[in-house]
Design a protein around this motif. Structure first.
Motif, PDB file in Angstrom:
ATOM      1  N   LEU A  69       0.894  -1.856  -0.352  1.00 17.20           N
ATOM      2  CA  LEU A  69       0.082  -0.256   0.194  1.00 17.20           C
ATOM      3  C   LEU A  69       1.034   1.554  -0.132  1.00 17.20           C
ATOM      4  O   LEU A  69       0.259   2.248  -0.564  1.00 17.20           O
ATOM      5  CB  LEU A  69      -1.120   0.075   1.325  1.00 17.20           C
ATOM      6  N   LEU A  98       2.081   2.451  -3.426  1.00 17.04           N
ATOM      7  CA  LEU A  98       1.251   3.446  -5.188  1.00 17.04           C
ATOM      8  C   LEU A  98       1.541   4.076  -4.634  1.00 17.04           C
ATOM      9  O   LEU A  98       2.244   5.136  -4.466  1.00 17.04           O
ATOM     10  CB  LEU A  98      -0.337   3.486  -4.491  1.00 17.04           C
ATOM     11  N   PRO A 114      -5.600   6.562  -6.033  1.00 17.22           N
ATOM     12  CA  PRO A 114      -6.779   6.768  -4.863  1.00 17.22           C
ATOM     13  C   PRO A 114      -6.117   5.732  -4.277  1.00 17.22           C
ATOM     14  O   PRO A 114      -5.818   4.929  -3.595  1.00 17.22           O
ATOM     15  CB  PRO A 114      -7.972   5.997  -5.812  1.00 17.22           C
ATOM     16  N   LYS A 115      -6.323   6.089  -2.706  1.00 21.57           N
ATOM     17  CA  LYS A 115      -6.228   5.490  -1.489  1.00 21.57           C
ATOM     18  C   LYS A 115      -6.779   4.512  -1.676  1.00 21.57           C
ATOM     19  O   LYS A 115      -8.141   4.489  -1.186  1.00 21.57           O
ATOM     20  CB  LYS A 115      -5.374   6.472  -0.289  1.00 21.57           C
ATOM     21  N   PRO A 116      -6.754   2.886  -0.990  1.00 24.59           N
ATOM     22  CA  PRO A 116      -7.859   1.819  -0.839  1.00 24.59           C
ATOM     23  C   PRO A 116      -8.240   1.828   0.902  1.00 24.59           C
ATOM     24  O   PRO A 116      -7.366   2.398   2.001  1.00 24.59           O
ATOM     25  CB  PRO A 116      -8.133   0.754  -0.715  1.00 24.59           C
ATOM     26  N   VAL A 117      -9.353   2.218   1.186  1.00 24.47           N
ATOM     27  CA  VAL A 117      -9.824   2.466   2.465  1.00 24.47           C
ATOM     28  C   VAL A 117      -9.576   0.778   3.351  1.00 24.47           C
ATOM     29  O   VAL A 117      -9.764   0.094   2.724  1.00 24.47           O
ATOM     30  CB  VAL A 117     -12.140   2.545   3.003  1.00 24.47           C
ATOM     31  N   CYS A 118      -9.204   0.817   4.567  1.00 28.47           N
ATOM     32  CA  CYS A 118      -8.052  -0.343   5.142  1.00 28.47           C
ATOM     33  C   CYS A 118      -9.107  -0.228   6.904  1.00 28.47           C
ATOM     34  O   CYS A 118      -9.789   1.142   6.761  1.00 28.47           O
ATOM     35  CB  CYS A 118      -7.022  -0.267   4.997  1.00 28.47           C
ATOM     36  N   LYS A 160      -7.200   5.554   5.843  1.00 26.90           N
ATOM     37  CA  LYS A 160      -6.078   5.183   4.740  1.00 26.90           C
ATOM     38  C   LYS A 160      -4.685   5.479   5.149  1.00 26.90           C
ATOM     39  O   LYS A 160      -4.192   6.312   5.998  1.00 26.90           O
ATOM     40  CB  LYS A 160      -6.319   6.554   3.468  1.00 26.90           C
ATOM     41  N   ILE A 179      -8.158  -4.691   4.086  1.00 21.03           N
ATOM     42  CA  ILE A 179      -8.866  -3.609   2.561  1.00 21.03           C
ATOM     43  C   ILE A 179     -10.159  -3.834   2.603  1.00 21.03           C
ATOM     44  O   ILE A 179     -10.820  -5.074   1.827  1.00 21.03           O
ATOM     45  CB  ILE A 179      -7.743  -3.826   0.519  1.00 21.03           C
ATOM     46  N   LYS A 204     -12.393  -1.243   0.599  1.00 25.99           N
ATOM     47  CA  LYS A 204     -12.831  -0.331  -0.156  1.00 25.99           C
ATOM     48  C   LYS A 204     -11.823  -0.056  -1.129  1.00 25.99           C
ATOM     49  O   LYS A 204     -11.117   0.787  -1.520  1.00 25.99           O
ATOM     50  CB  LYS A 204     -13.641   0.544  -0.132  1.00 25.99           C
ATOM     51  N   TYR A 205     -11.779  -0.031  -2.878  1.00 24.16           N
ATOM     52  CA  TYR A 205     -10.703   0.425  -3.009  1.00 24.16           C
ATOM     53  C   TYR A 205     -11.149   1.262  -4.864  1.00 24.16           C
ATOM     54  O   TYR A 205     -12.142   0.679  -5.936  1.00 24.16           O
ATOM     55  CB  TYR A 205      -9.929  -0.921  -3.786  1.00 24.16           C
TER      56      TYR A 205
END
Length: 103
Positions: free
Chosen positions: A44, A47, A52-56, A68, A100, A102-103
């Motif tokens: 992560l 990137l 866009p950064k994924p919600v983790c 994030k 993870i 939401k990406y």
């Protein structure tokens, strides 16, 4: 000219006509690799800046945090909570799990 119909099934056992042409059948199981928390944080953090950064979901010291990962520097993690609020610093040794959402 007469054409004879042959009563032959299109599938022999589990192999279909598509498989008989030399193609491999698709797997039913999800074959995504499983990463440890440290490996996932490393991926992560690599990137690019414009991605866009994924919600983790982070588990740190038994607490569940959503946010994030902004960046990682040496053994420190910088996580942005509440989607737009300030960035909070955590120690990498406190991290237990990362998922993870939401990406």
């Amino acid at each position: 000219m007469d054409v004879k119909k042959v009563n032959m099934p299109c599938a022999v056992g589990k192999r279909t006509v598509y498989d008989l042409r030399g193609h491999r059948p698709f797997h039913d199981k999800n074959t995504s690799p499983s990463y440890s928390a440290e490996e996932l944080v490393e991926l992560l953090s690599r990137l690019p800046a414009f991605a866009p950064k994924p919600v983790c979901k982070f588990t740190i010291n038994g607490r569940t945090l959503f946010g994030k990962l902004e960046h990682k520097k040496e053994s420190n993690l910088y996580i942005r909570h509440k989607f737009g609020k300030k960035v909070v610093q955590y120690d990498m040794e406190q991290l237990q799990a990362v998922d993870i959402l939401k990406y």
